[in-house]
Every structure is written in structure tokens, then in C-alpha cells.
Design a protein around this motif. Sequence first.
Motif, PDB file in Angstrom:
ATOM      1  N   LYS A  20       0.909  -1.169  -0.105  1.00 52.69           N
ATOM      2  CA  LYS A  20      -0.138   0.098   0.062  1.00 52.69           C
ATOM      3  C   LYS A  20       0.929   1.142  -0.002  1.00 52.69           C
ATOM      4  O   LYS A  20       0.488   2.278   0.868  1.00 52.69           O
ATOM      5  CB  LYS A  20      -1.096   0.078   1.059  1.00 52.69           C
ATOM      6  CG  LYS A  20      -1.851  -1.072   1.196  1.00 52.69           C
ATOM      7  CD  LYS A  20      -2.854  -1.137   2.282  1.00 52.69           C
ATOM      8  CE  LYS A  20      -3.890  -2.289   2.193  1.00 52.69           C
ATOM      9  NZ  LYS A  20      -4.898  -2.336   3.360  1.00 52.69           N
ATOM     10  N   ARG A  42      -5.031   1.031  -7.055  1.00 51.12           N
ATOM     11  CA  ARG A  42      -5.300   2.381  -6.384  1.00 51.12           C
ATOM     12  C   ARG A  42      -3.881   2.872  -6.111  1.00 51.12           C
ATOM     13  O   ARG A  42      -3.868   4.104  -6.094  1.00 51.12           O
ATOM     14  CB  ARG A  42      -5.678   1.812  -5.110  1.00 51.12           C
ATOM     15  CG  ARG A  42      -5.439   2.994  -3.937  1.00 51.12           C
ATOM     16  CD  ARG A  42      -6.416   2.485  -2.721  1.00 51.12           C
ATOM     17  NE  ARG A  42      -6.149   3.529  -1.578  1.00 51.12           N
ATOM     18  CZ  ARG A  42      -6.661   4.677  -1.345  1.00 51.12           C
ATOM     19  NH1 ARG A  42      -7.523   5.047  -2.447  1.00 51.12           N
ATOM     20  NH2 ARG A  42      -6.535   5.292  -0.426  1.00 51.12           N
ATOM     21  N   TYR A  43      -2.604   2.380  -6.163  1.00 51.57           N
ATOM     22  CA  TYR A  43      -1.471   2.831  -5.743  1.00 51.57           C
ATOM     23  C   TYR A  43      -0.426   3.411  -6.982  1.00 51.57           C
ATOM     24  O   TYR A  43       0.574   3.907  -6.648  1.00 51.57           O
ATOM     25  CB  TYR A  43      -0.714   1.940  -4.584  1.00 51.57           C
ATOM     26  CG  TYR A  43      -1.633   1.774  -3.689  1.00 51.57           C
ATOM     27  CD1 TYR A  43      -1.545   2.690  -2.492  1.00 51.57           C
ATOM     28  CD2 TYR A  43      -2.315   0.623  -3.372  1.00 51.57           C
ATOM     29  CE1 TYR A  43      -2.481   2.077  -1.377  1.00 51.57           C
ATOM     30  CE2 TYR A  43      -3.084   0.189  -2.462  1.00 51.57           C
ATOM     31  CZ  TYR A  43      -3.139   1.043  -1.455  1.00 51.57           C
ATOM     32  OH  TYR A  43      -4.004   0.972  -0.027  1.00 51.57           O
ATOM     33  N   ASP A 101       0.087  10.462   5.894  1.00 53.77           N
ATOM     34  CA  ASP A 101      -0.651   8.990   5.952  1.00 53.77           C
ATOM     35  C   ASP A 101      -0.901   8.772   4.210  1.00 53.77           C
ATOM     36  O   ASP A 101      -1.320   9.418   3.523  1.00 53.77           O
ATOM     37  CB  ASP A 101      -1.997   9.124   6.439  1.00 53.77           C
ATOM     38  CG  ASP A 101      -2.718   7.932   6.416  1.00 53.77           C
ATOM     39  OD1 ASP A 101      -3.395   7.506   5.388  1.00 53.77           O
ATOM     40  OD2 ASP A 101      -3.046   7.460   7.349  1.00 53.77           O
ATOM     41  N   ARG A 102      -0.043   7.487   4.018  1.00 53.14           N
ATOM     42  CA  ARG A 102      -0.033   6.776   2.708  1.00 53.14           C
ATOM     43  C   ARG A 102      -1.614   6.833   1.975  1.00 53.14           C
ATOM     44  O   ARG A 102      -1.813   7.061   0.892  1.00 53.14           O
ATOM     45  CB  ARG A 102       0.659   5.612   2.554  1.00 53.14           C
ATOM     46  CG  ARG A 102       2.164   5.858   3.040  1.00 53.14           C
ATOM     47  CD  ARG A 102       2.724   4.366   2.389  1.00 53.14           C
ATOM     48  NE  ARG A 102       4.208   4.279   2.885  1.00 53.14           N
ATOM     49  CZ  ARG A 102       4.512   3.802   3.833  1.00 53.14           C
ATOM     50  NH1 ARG A 102       3.724   3.179   4.554  1.00 53.14           N
ATOM     51  NH2 ARG A 102       5.944   3.681   4.041  1.00 53.14           N
ATOM     52  N   GLU A 103      -2.422   6.237   2.918  1.00 48.77           N
ATOM     53  CA  GLU A 103      -3.519   6.199   2.316  1.00 48.77           C
ATOM     54  C   GLU A 103      -4.568   7.445   2.000  1.00 48.77           C
ATOM     55  O   GLU A 103      -5.221   7.732   0.895  1.00 48.77           O
ATOM     56  CB  GLU A 103      -4.596   5.493   3.173  1.00 48.77           C
ATOM     57  CG  GLU A 103      -4.203   3.971   3.243  1.00 48.77           C
ATOM     58  CD  GLU A 103      -4.591   3.078   2.162  1.00 48.77           C
ATOM     59  OE1 GLU A 103      -5.474   3.248   1.375  1.00 48.77           O
ATOM     60  OE2 GLU A 103      -3.693   2.307   1.737  1.00 48.77           O
ATOM     61  N   GLN A 104      -4.312   8.469   2.773  1.00 47.35           N
ATOM     62  CA  GLN A 104      -4.790   9.545   2.599  1.00 47.35           C
ATOM     63  C   GLN A 104      -4.214  10.429   1.351  1.00 47.35           C
ATOM     64  O   GLN A 104      -4.897  11.013   0.579  1.00 47.35           O
ATOM     65  CB  GLN A 104      -4.683  10.661   3.889  1.00 47.35           C
ATOM     66  CG  GLN A 104      -5.608   9.964   4.919  1.00 47.35           C
ATOM     67  CD  GLN A 104      -5.804  10.874   6.099  1.00 47.35           C
ATOM     68  OE1 GLN A 104      -5.447  12.157   5.983  1.00 47.35           O
ATOM     69  NE2 GLN A 104      -5.986  10.448   7.095  1.00 47.35           N
ATOM     70  N   SER A 153      -5.381   8.884  -1.999  1.00 46.49           N
ATOM     71  CA  SER A 153      -6.777   9.285  -2.217  1.00 46.49           C
ATOM     72  C   SER A 153      -6.683  10.749  -2.966  1.00 46.49           C
ATOM     73  O   SER A 153      -7.381  11.239  -3.673  1.00 46.49           O
ATOM     74  CB  SER A 153      -7.688   9.296  -0.901  1.00 46.49           C
ATOM     75  OG  SER A 153      -7.987   7.998  -0.692  1.00 46.49           O
TER      76      SER A 153
END
Length: 393
Positions: free
Chosen positions: A128, A144-145, A333-336, A339
Motif C-alpha cells: 500500500k 489504487r497505488y 498518511d499514505r492512504e490519505q 486518495s
Amino acid sequence: MSLFDRGGLLSLFLKLFAVLLCLPLLLSCSSDKPPIRVGVVLPLSGAFQIYGEQGLKGAQLAVEKINAEGGVLGGYPLELVVRDNETIPAEAVRYSRELIQIENVFALLGPVSSSARYAMSEVAAQHKVPQLYGIDYEGEHYNRYLICYSTIPEHYVSPIIPYLNDNYGGSFYIFGYDYIWPHKMSDRILSEVEKVGGVVSGIEFTPFAVKDYTPVFQRIEASGARNLLLILPGNDGFNFLTQMSKFSFGRPLTTFAFAADESYLKAVPSEALDGVYTALHFISSWQSPAFQRFVAQYQERFGEQVSVTYSSKSHYDLIYLLKSAIEKAGSLDREQAASALQGLKLYSGQETVALREDHHFDLPMFLGQFNQKSLNVIKPLGTIRPSDQRVGH
């Protein structure tokens, strides 16, 4: 005091003087915050070395500028952790794991070849970690990434086939490397040639590092084709064009070379390069404020004689997009950040590059032609907006 002692003192004085000169910049860049580390996996040797070197320089310039301006998110400096995958997919995988698991990078930048990208993207997705990719490829790779600042077939095959057909006739010969990108490009070329009522009179794929292309030239001559579509970037492309200039085809033959950029000006003799067409999202001679500002900054950093190419700019832009995404997310934050990447834009007007929901870009495209040791825009193609690349997702 001996001459040696005087020399030592002089050397020390000069070093101290250099530090004092740089002190304002050092103070502006200093931070007690840990660096945001970006793992760079690019071919700095091997068949695609030239694209890796250009991409790395672009990323270095962006990082230096961002850090000099105060860093990211209120003072976090950026840091590149660089690995040479030598144009070998297995090395791209090994280094990706090392950079994520040992070096704890926030994001990955690279590689160049499609096979290496597919392999590397599996590692990035597994952990991720955002992966920023900045070179041409065949399209329809989505997760996604993965962010693809890439010219894909719709960006340049679709507009150039009608142009060549109208100006030079409707017969085409395709010659390219024997791996996924040239194969997929060939499929798109066949489709576009059919639309204009033309004919593809030959298709060939070749391994890397062929020494003598004479048999290929003979087959192109026998085909009767008026247009050669060359999907052979890098050192082999340089050698192919150089050898081709010494072969007599007995008729006009127009060459369009995919991914041919300003680096060809130094690597290929002018008599072998003159008249060759290309199409790119950045051509350094284009007189727009955004392009010329980038060229000036790049050459100030790396020297006036260095080639400024689309790979330089895409990797530069990707670092700035990462900065924007982190600041839009408001945290490390990688996920944020992943996005926040989609929907970001850089530049304005006809130079705008826009990242879409499918993690690909609407890009300004330019038809260029080499002539007398320069690469010039023959025709701006406008902003090209490919179809959604999330096939099967």
C-alpha cells in the motif's frame, strides 16, 4: 610554516568561505522534522539508461526546489533514496522491497520498462505504497497505488496515423522491441491504420542489442511501405537510425520514432536524424512560459548543454504532485495521500496536466520533427484525453 601548511590553511579557508556563502540556503532548508523519503527505482544503466538518468535529474531538481522553499507540510524535507535496477525487472522488485521494508520510503518513483513496472506495482500494491511512474507505456494498467504520468497509445498513435496518411501515404511498416509495450502499440496502430483505409505491410519485433539492422532495412525496402513506425527507444534506436541513414531505399521513407526526444540530438548524427518525426507531451523548444521556465531551471542546475526531455519533466512533476497530495491530505498518511492524488492539476492553459480518477493523465501533446540539430514543434495536437484505463476494475 611549510608550503604544505600554507596550502592546508588556504584549503580550509576556502571551505569555510563556501560554507558561509551557502549558510542562508542551509538555514532555509534546515528542519528538525524527519525527511519524507521517496524510493527511486530507475535504470541508470542498461538499455533504458538514458530515460532513467533524465527522470532522476528531474526528480532531483524538484526535491531541491521544494526543500529550498521550506519542504512539505510545514517543514518536512524530501529525500530521494536511489537504486539502479539496470533495466532488469527482477532488480526492480528486489529494490522495491528493500526500499519499502528497510528504508521505509513513503512512495516509490519508477521504473521505465513495462515488465519492470508490472512487477514493481505488485510490490507497491501489496504494501500500500504509492508508485509514481513517468514514462510511455501501453495503457490499461490500473491499481489504487499506481499513478501513470504516461503517454499511452491514444495520446499519440491516434493523432499521428491520420497525419502520416494524409501527408505521406497510407502504407506503414512497424518495427519495435519484442516486449509488451511495442506489441500493444502495434495493436493500436493496426486499428488506426484500418480507420484511415491504409495498410500495414510489415510488422517486426526485435530483441535488444542487435548489432546489424541491414536485413531489417532490406525487408522494409521490399515491403514498399512509405512510413516507418519505429518503437525502439534508447541505444538501439540510436544505432538503428544511424545505420538506416547509410541504406538506400530507392524511395522516400518517412520515419516516426515513438519516445524519441532531445537526447537523440546528441546520440544520432544530424544526417541520420533530420526529418524524423516524434510526438511528446513536452518539447523543450516550445516557447511557452511554463516550458521555458522549466528548461531554464533545469539547465541552471545541470548545465546549459544538458538535454531537457519529457522524462525529466514528468518525474519533476510527479514529485510536485506528491507534495500537493500530502498537503491536500494534511498528514503523512499514505492512504490519505493516495486518495488525494486524483484530481490534481499542474500548470494552466494549454500546458495543463490533469490527473484523472483512473490514475492517468490528460496531457498536452506536440508533433515534433528533428531538423539541423534541433527538435521543433510542427503542430500542437492539443490536450489528448484517453478513454478510462480502468479496464476490468
